[in-house]
Design a protein around this motif. Structure first.
Motif, mmCIF file in Angstrom:
data_model
loop_
_atom_site.group_PDB
_atom_site.id
_atom_site.type_symbol
_atom_site.label_atom_id
_atom_site.label_comp_id
_atom_site.label_asym_id
_atom_site.label_seq_id
_atom_site.Cartn_x
_atom_site.Cartn_y
_atom_site.Cartn_z
ATOM 1 N N ILE A 462 0.836 -1.193 0.000
ATOM 2 C CA ILE A 462 0.000 0.000 0.000
ATOM 3 C C ILE A 462 0.884 1.260 0.000
ATOM 4 O O ILE A 462 1.881 1.350 0.710
ATOM 5 N N PRO A 463 0.531 2.265 -0.817
ATOM 6 C CA PRO A 463 1.390 3.453 -0.917
ATOM 7 C C PRO A 463 1.415 4.260 0.381
ATOM 8 O O PRO A 463 0.428 4.313 1.118
ATOM 9 N N ILE A 464 2.560 4.901 0.631
ATOM 10 C CA ILE A 464 2.678 5.815 1.778
ATOM 11 C C ILE A 464 1.724 6.982 1.565
ATOM 12 O O ILE A 464 1.584 7.524 0.475
ATOM 13 N N ASP A 494 2.817 0.701 17.694
ATOM 14 C CA ASP A 494 3.494 1.187 16.472
ATOM 15 C C ASP A 494 4.886 1.702 16.823
ATOM 16 O O ASP A 494 5.155 2.906 16.780
ATOM 17 N N PRO A 495 5.822 0.796 17.167
ATOM 18 C CA PRO A 495 7.151 1.252 17.607
ATOM 19 C C PRO A 495 7.950 1.934 16.508
ATOM 20 O O PRO A 495 8.841 2.718 16.793
ATOM 21 N N ASN A 496 7.629 1.654 15.218
ATOM 22 C CA ASN A 496 8.421 2.221 14.110
ATOM 23 C C ASN A 496 7.738 3.413 13.450
ATOM 24 O O ASN A 496 8.168 3.850 12.388
ATOM 25 N N ASN A 497 6.656 3.906 14.079
ATOM 26 C CA ASN A 497 5.922 5.047 13.515
ATOM 27 C C ASN A 497 5.482 4.794 12.080
ATOM 28 O O ASN A 497 5.644 5.625 11.186
ATOM 29 N N SER A 498 4.897 3.612 11.855
ATOM 30 C CA SER A 498 4.405 3.252 10.520
ATOM 31 C C SER A 498 3.113 3.966 10.172
ATOM 32 O O SER A 498 2.706 3.966 9.006
ATOM 33 N N PHE A 499 2.466 4.555 11.182
ATOM 34 C CA PHE A 499 1.185 5.215 10.952
ATOM 35 C C PHE A 499 1.241 6.632 11.512
ATOM 36 O O PHE A 499 1.970 6.927 12.457
ATOM 37 N N THR A 500 0.415 7.494 10.938
ATOM 38 C CA THR A 500 0.261 8.858 11.437
ATOM 39 C C THR A 500 -1.198 9.254 11.327
ATOM 40 O O THR A 500 -1.939 8.694 10.489
ATOM 41 N N ILE A 501 -1.634 10.184 12.178
ATOM 42 C CA ILE A 501 -3.043 10.571 12.202
ATOM 43 C C ILE A 501 -3.125 12.093 12.084
ATOM 44 O O ILE A 501 -2.494 12.823 12.854
ATOM 45 N N GLU A 502 -3.914 12.551 11.109
ATOM 46 C CA GLU A 502 -4.135 13.986 10.899
ATOM 47 C C GLU A 502 -5.538 14.351 11.343
ATOM 48 O O GLU A 502 -6.483 13.563 11.196
ATOM 49 N N THR A 503 -5.685 15.599 11.869
ATOM 50 C CA THR A 503 -6.981 16.066 12.364
ATOM 51 C C THR A 503 -7.532 17.147 11.436
ATOM 52 O O THR A 503 -6.810 18.086 11.075
ATOM 53 N N ASP A 504 -8.821 17.001 11.071
ATOM 54 C CA ASP A 504 -9.515 18.062 10.334
ATOM 55 C C ASP A 504 -9.866 19.140 11.356
ATOM 56 O O ASP A 504 -10.657 18.898 12.285
ATOM 57 N N GLU A 506 -11.809 21.606 11.307
ATOM 58 C CA GLU A 506 -13.206 22.023 11.331
ATOM 59 C C GLU A 506 -14.088 21.003 12.043
ATOM 60 O O GLU A 506 -14.981 21.368 12.813
ATOM 61 N N THR A 507 -13.812 19.706 11.803
ATOM 62 C CA THR A 507 -14.708 18.653 12.325
ATOM 63 C C THR A 507 -14.071 17.821 13.427
ATOM 64 O O THR A 507 -14.759 16.991 14.036
ATOM 65 N N ASN A 508 -12.771 18.005 13.672
ATOM 66 C CA ASN A 508 -12.025 17.176 14.631
ATOM 67 C C ASN A 508 -12.004 15.708 14.217
ATOM 68 O O ASN A 508 -11.736 14.825 15.046
ATOM 69 N N ARG A 509 -12.277 15.403 12.921
ATOM 70 C CA ARG A 509 -12.238 14.020 12.452
ATOM 71 C C ARG A 509 -10.782 13.630 12.223
ATOM 72 O O ARG A 509 -9.983 14.440 11.713
ATOM 73 N N GLY A 510 -10.428 12.398 12.589
ATOM 74 C CA GLY A 510 -9.062 11.932 12.431
ATOM 75 C C GLY A 510 -8.906 11.010 11.245
ATOM 76 O O GLY A 510 -9.765 10.154 10.979
ATOM 77 N N PHE A 511 -7.790 11.147 10.492
ATOM 78 C CA PHE A 511 -7.501 10.324 9.320
ATOM 79 C C PHE A 511 -6.200 9.563 9.571
ATOM 80 O O PHE A 511 -5.129 10.190 9.695
ATOM 81 N N VAL A 512 -6.318 8.225 9.639
ATOM 82 C CA VAL A 512 -5.158 7.374 9.884
ATOM 83 C C VAL A 512 -4.511 7.077 8.534
ATOM 84 O O VAL A 512 -5.158 6.519 7.637
ATOM 85 N N ARG A 513 -3.240 7.472 8.374
ATOM 86 C CA ARG A 513 -2.523 7.296 7.111
ATOM 87 C C ARG A 513 -1.303 6.400 7.294
ATOM 88 O O ARG A 513 -0.763 6.271 8.405
ATOM 89 N N ILE A 514 -0.851 5.813 6.161
ATOM 90 C CA ILE A 514 0.400 5.047 6.146
ATOM 91 C C ILE A 514 1.554 6.042 6.152
ATOM 92 O O ILE A 514 1.638 6.919 5.286
ATOM 93 N N ASN A 515 2.466 5.904 7.142
ATOM 94 C CA ASN A 515 3.593 6.827 7.281
ATOM 95 C C ASN A 515 4.886 6.240 6.732
ATOM 96 O O ASN A 515 5.730 6.970 6.234
#
Length: 834
Positions: A462-464, A494-504, A506-515
Motif C-alpha cells: 500500500i502506498p505511503i 506502532d514502535p516504528n511510527n508506521s502510521f500517522t493521524i491527521e486532524t480536520d 473544522e470537524t475534529n475528524r481523524g484520518f489514519v494514514r500510512i507513514n
C-alpha cells in the motif's frame, strides 16, 4: 701687482725669445687682436709683434693697469703680474709701430685682452645663521624657509653654479632626515618622515648644518661653505575640531556656524566631502575654514554624520591631511508614543487568578532611547463593559504589563472587554486599544464515538500516505479553541511510527494514514491503541480516561516482492592482466518471501565477465584490456527461482588498473625530411607515445637500432621525456627516402620497447622549406603502394592499346583520315599515361 727688476725682466724676455714660439703661432704682424687669458698665473709672455721696415720699435698705451706692457725693441707683449677677473674682465689697449724718429709707421691697432675666470672664490652665505619656523604636520616638500649664497666667480661658468645640501641634523631621533633642501634654490621643507614625526611636544628645536658647493657640486675640488639653520617646530594649526553636537529641528536661520579649522599654509582652498554616500550632505565650508550646518537636522532620520575637511592648492593638489569631522545630532522630544499594534488582542481563561499577568501593551517612541524623551508610561482610561466592576484590570505604569485585579471572569456573563490605555511621554500622549477575550477553560475531555474500530486489512504494498481509517472523537469545550481541538496519537502498537493521524480542524475528524512502507515478513499484524488529547492543558482535577482511547487492528497481507540486493551498487578494482576465471566480486540478494534467488548479467557487451547463477560470484570470462575500456559497467539481475518475472537489477562497475602491456610507438606516421643538399647541423624532432596509462608523466628513451648503416649516417639526441632530435651525421646524402630504424623504450614496469622504421626524405625543397619533388626510395624494390600503382598503370595501357587497335581496324576502310586522327589521339594518350 708683482713687478720684476730690470735684470729679471730682461732674463724673462730673453727666455721668452729663446722659445720656439713660431711653431705656436705666438708671433705675427701688427693688427687688431683678441687674447683670452685665464686670471692669475703671474708674469707671462702673451705675443710678439714683428716689425716691418721702416718700423724699428713698438709702443702700447691704454688700459695697461700696470700689468700689461710691450718691449719696444722686440714687440713682445707680456704680463708683469696676475690678471684678476673679479677686478676687471677686459683690458683694451692700442699698439703702434714707430720708425727711428719715433714717428708712427702702423697703428694704432686695438689689442683686447679678455680675462677668463678661474674658480678662485668660495661661495658665501648671505647670513652666518638662519632661523625658520615649521608647523607640525606640514606638507612634505612644501618650503617654509630658504637659505641663499653667492659666489664672486663668473656666473656663466660652473665656478659660480651652487648646490645646497644638509650636512648634519641635530638632533636626529629617527635615523632619517626630518628636513630636505632643494639643492638648486636652497628652499628647506619637511621630508615625508618629518611631516609625519615632527611634534613640538617631543622636540621643538632642530639645528641643520647646511653646506653650499660651487662647480655645481660635481667636482671634488669645489669650494664649500656652511651655515647653521635653527628651526623651531610649532604646533599644527590644522586640527580636527572636537565632536560637534547639534540639537535637532533647530529654528535658527541657516546656515549656522558650527566650527572652524585653519590650515598651516596660507591661501589654500577649503573643501569637504562625505565619508558615506548620502542623498545630501547638510554641511558646507567657506574659504576661511568656517564650517556651517546648512539646514535643520532630524535625529530620527540620521543621528550622526562623519565627513572630511580638506585643503587644496591652486592646482587642486592636497595641502594638508584630511581632517575627520564628527557631528552628533542631539535629541529633543518631538515624537509622540506609537502603539505597536492598532489593536492588542489578549486571551484570558475564565478561571485565571488574581494578580495574573494576562498580556502586555507595547508602544514605542522614536526619540532617543534611554532618555526621558522616550520614557513611556501607561494608564487605563476606560473599561467596557464595567462588569462585574470598572477596575477589573490593572496596568503597570512603566512596563505596560496587564494584570487581573480579581478572580471574577465569567465567559457566560462577559466574553469580551475593550480597554483604552493612555500612553504618555513628557510632552505627548497616545491612546492604545486593547481587546480581552475571555476563553473557556479546558474542563472537558475528548470522547471517542467508538471504543473499538475492529479490523483493517491492507496489502504490504500500500502506498505511503494512503488513508486506511477515519476516526472521530468529540469535545464539549468551546469550539475553535485549544480546549476543544483534538490531537490523535498512536499510543501503543506502532514502535516504528508506521502510521500517522491527521486532524480536520473544522470537524475534529481523524484520518489514519500510512507513514512508512509496511512489510508483511517483518510485522503482519498491528494492535493499535489511539488516544485523543487537547493542546490546552486540562484544568486541575480533570484527567483523561478510557473514553479518550480507542482500539483497532491492522492486518498486513503478503505481496510477492522481487529480490533485494544487499548493496545498491557493486564496485571493484582489478588489474587488467588478471587471469581468466578470476573471481572479481560476489553479489548477494535475498527474496523477502524466502524464495531462492538466481543471478545473471546483462549488458556485458565485451563478454569479459560471467556470473555463478547460484552463488553470485562474478568471474572474468576473457582477457581484460584497460586500453579498450577503463571503466566497465554491467547490470546484475537477481530473479526468483519460482517466478522469474520477479527480478531486480543493480549496477556492477569494474575499474581496470593499468599494466605496462603496450610498447611505445611514434606519435605520427608522417615521414621526416631534410632539404637537399644537406649542409650539416639540421635536425628534425620525433615524438613517442604509449597507449598505457601514464601515472605522472611519460618518459621514453630513443636510440638507433644495432644497424651499421644507421649508426654511420644518423644520430639521436634527447629533447625531453617524450621527444628527441634525429640528425644526419654528414652531408653526403642522395635525394631519396632513407629508412632509419629507431628503438623506443618506455618507463613501465617491466619496461617495453618497440623498433620502428622511420621514413626520412632527402628532397629538394620549396622556398617554404617543404619537399616538392618525390624522391626514390633507398631500396630498389618498390613499396606496396608503388607496386599497386604500377600494376594499374600497365593494365590501363594494355586496355588502351587493345581498344585502339580494335577501333582502328573497324573504321579503317570507311574513313582513312578519321582513322589516322584516332591513331594520333591514341598515341598521345598512351604517351601521357606512360
Amino acid at each position: 701687482m708683482f713687478k720684476l727688476c730690470g735684470l729679471q725682466f730682461l732674463l724673462v724676455i730673453h727666455w721668452a725669445i729663446g722659445q720656439n714660439f713660431g711653431d705656436l703661432h705666438v708671433t705675427g704682424p701688427l693688427k687688431d687682436m683678441d687674447f683670452f687669458i685665464p686670471e692669475g698665473g703671474g708674469v707671462r709672455f702673451v705675443y710678439q709683434f714683428t716689425s716691418e721696415p721702416p718700423a724699428v720699435s713698438f709702443r702700447a698705451y691704454g688700459e695697461k693697469d700696470g700689468i700689461i706692457d710691450i718691449v719696444p725693441k722686440t714687440g713682445i707683449l707680456y704680463l708683469n703680474g696676475s690678471l684678476d677677473w673679479e677686478t676687471k674682465t677686459v683690458h683694451t689697449l692700442q699698439v703702434e709701430s714707430l720708425d727711428e724718429n719715433g714717428n708712427v709707421v702702423k697703428g694704432p691697432y686695438t689689442v683686447t685682452i679678455h680675462v677668463e675666470d678661474t674658480n678662485d672664490n668660495p661661495p658665501e652665505f648671505d647670513k652666518a645663521e638662519y632661523t625658520g619656523v615649521v608647523r607640525q604636520n606640514s606638507r612634505p616638500g612644501k618650503p617654509f624657509m630658504q637659505v641663499h649664497a653667492t659666489d664672486r666667480d663668473d656666473p656663466t661658468t660652473p665656478h659660480a653654479q651652487l648646490r645646497y645640501s644638509i650636512l648634519h641634523h641635530f638632533p636626529n631621533p629617527y635615523g632619517e632626515m626630518l628636513f630636505e633642501i632643494d639643492s638648486v634654490t636652497g628652499e628647506i621643507s619637511p621630508s615625508r618622515t618629518g611631516s609625519y614625526y615632527l611634534d613640538p611636544q617631543k622636540q621643538d628645536t632642530f639645528t641643520l648644518v647646511v653646506t653650499v658647493k660651487d662647480m655645481a657640486g660635481m667636482s671634488t675640488n669645489a669650494f664649500t661653505s656652511s651655515t647653521d639653520v635653527i628651526i623651531t617646530v610649532k604646533e599644527s594649526l590644522w586640527k580636527a575640531p572636537p565632536t560637534i553636537y547639534i540639537q535637532e529641528n533647530s529654528t535658527q536661520v541657516h546656515p549656522v556656524k558650527i566650527s572652524q579649522v585653519q590650515s598651516n599654509e596660507p591661501n589654500v582652498i577649503y573643501d569637504i566631502f562625505e565619508k558615506e554616500k548620502l542623498p545630501r550632505l547638510p554641511f558646507s565650508i567657506d574659504q576661511n575654514g568656517v564650517i556651517y550646518v546648512t539646514e535643520p537636522l532630524d535625529r530620527e532620520e540620521k543621528d550622526t554624520y562623519v565627513f572630511y575637511v580638506v585643503t587644496k592648492d591652486n592646482e587642486g593638489e592636497l595641502v594638508d591631511k584630511p581632517l575627520q569631522v564628527s557631528v552628533i545630532v542631539e535629541d529633543i522630544n518631538d515624537n509622540p508614543p506609537v502603539c505597536q499594534q492598532a489593536l492588542t488582542v489578549i486571551e484570558v481563561q475564565e478561571n485565571e487568578g488574581e494578580g495574573s499577568n494576562i498580556g502586555t501593551v507595547f508602544a514605542t517612541d522614536m526619540d532617543k532611547e534611554h532618555t526621558l524623551n522616550s520614557r513611556l508610561q501607561f494608564q487605563i482610561k476606560s473599561q467596557v463593559p464595567p462588569t462585574p466592576s470598572s477596575n477589573l484590570f490593572f496596568i503597570q505604569q512603566d512596563t505596560g504589563v496587564l494584570q487581573l485585579m480579581s478572580h471574577s471572569l465569567n465567559k457566560r456573563i462577559v466574553s469580551n472587554y475593550s480597554l483604552k490605555v493612555l500612553v504618555t511621554d513628557e510632552v505627548f500622549q497616545t491612546i492604545c486599544d486593547v481587546q480581552i477575550h475571555v476563553i473557556d477553560i479546558n474542563d472537558q475531555i475528548p470522547i471517542f464515538e467508538k471504543s473499538n474500530y475492529h479490523n483493517v486489512t491492507v496489502a504490504e504494498s500500500i502506498p505511503i500516505g494512503t488513508v486506511i481509517l477515519e476516526i472521530q472523537a468529540t469535545d464539549g469545550d468551546e469550539p475553535a479553541t485549544g480546549s476543544s481541538y483534538i490531537i490523535y496519537q498512536v499510543k501503543e502498537g506502532d514502535p516504528n511510527n508506521s502510521f500517522t493521524i491527521e486532524t480536520d480542524p473544522e470537524t475534529n475528524r481523524g484520518f489514519v494514514r500510512i507513514n512508512k512502507a509496511l512489510d508483511f515478513e517483518e510485522t503482519p499484524v498491528y494492535n493499535l491503541v489511539i488516544n485523543a488529547t487537547n493542546p490546552e492543558p486540562l484544568v486541575s482535577g480533570v484527567q483523561y480516561n478510557s473514553s479518550s482511547l480507542t482500539l483497532f487492528k491492522v492486518f498486513v497481507t503478503n505481496v510477492d516482492e522481487p529480490p533485494v540486493f544487499r548493496e545498491t551498487v557493486y564496485k571493484a578494482e582489478v588489474s587488467e592482466d588478471i587471469p581468466v576465471d578470476t573471481v572479481v566480486m560476489t553479489v548477494e540478494a535475498y527474496d523477502p518471501e524466502g524464495d531462492t534467488v538466481r543471478y545473471s548479467l546483462e549488458g556485458d557487451v565485451r563478454k569479459w565477465l560471467k556470473i555463478d547463477s547460484v552463488t553470485g560470484q562474478v568471474y572474468t570470462a576473457s582477457t581484460l584490456d584497460r586500453e579498450q575500456q577503463e571503466t566497465y559497467t554491467v547490470e546484475v539481475v537477481a530473479s526468483e527461482q519460482k517466478n522469474a518475472a520477479q527480478k531486480s537489477r543493480t549496477t556492477l562497475t569494474l575499474q581496470l588498473k593499468d599494466v605496462n602491456d603496450n610498447p611505445p610507438l611514434l606519435a605520427t606516421d608522417n615521414p621526416a625530411f631534410f632539404c637537399h643538399p644537406v649542409s650539416g647541423g639540421e635536425r628534425t624532432i620525433i615524438q613517442a607515445t604509449d597507449a598505457d596509462k601514464q601515472w605522472y608523466y611519460s618518459t621514453f628513451t630513443f636510440s638507433l637500432a644495432d644497424d651499421r648503416n644507421a649508426i654511420d649516417n644518423w644520430e639521436i639526441s634527447k629533447v625531453n621525456a617524450t621527444h628527441a632530435y634525429l640528425s644526419p651525421k654528414h652531408a653526403n646524402f642522395e635525394e631519396k627516402v632513407y629508412i632509419v630504424p629507431v628503438v623506443i623504450n618506455d618507463n613501465g614496469q617491466p619496461p617495453l620497447e618497440r623498433k620502428v622504421n622511420l621514413e626520412v626524405n632527402i628532397c629538394s625543397c620549396s622556398s617554404e622549406n617543404s619537399c616538392f619533388i618525390e624522391v626514390q626510395r633507398e631500396h630498389s624494390w618498390p613499396s606496396t603502394g608503388q607496386a599497386i600503382g604500377i600494376l594499374i598503370g600497365v593494365l590501363l595501357i594494355i586496355g588502351f592499346i587493345i581498344g585502339g587497335a580494335f577501333f582502328h581496324m573497324k573504321y579503317k576502310q570507311k574513313n582513312e583520315k578519321k582513322s589516322h586522327q584516332n591513331d594520333v589521339k591514341d598515341t598521345s594518350e598512351l604517351n601521357r599515361l606512360t
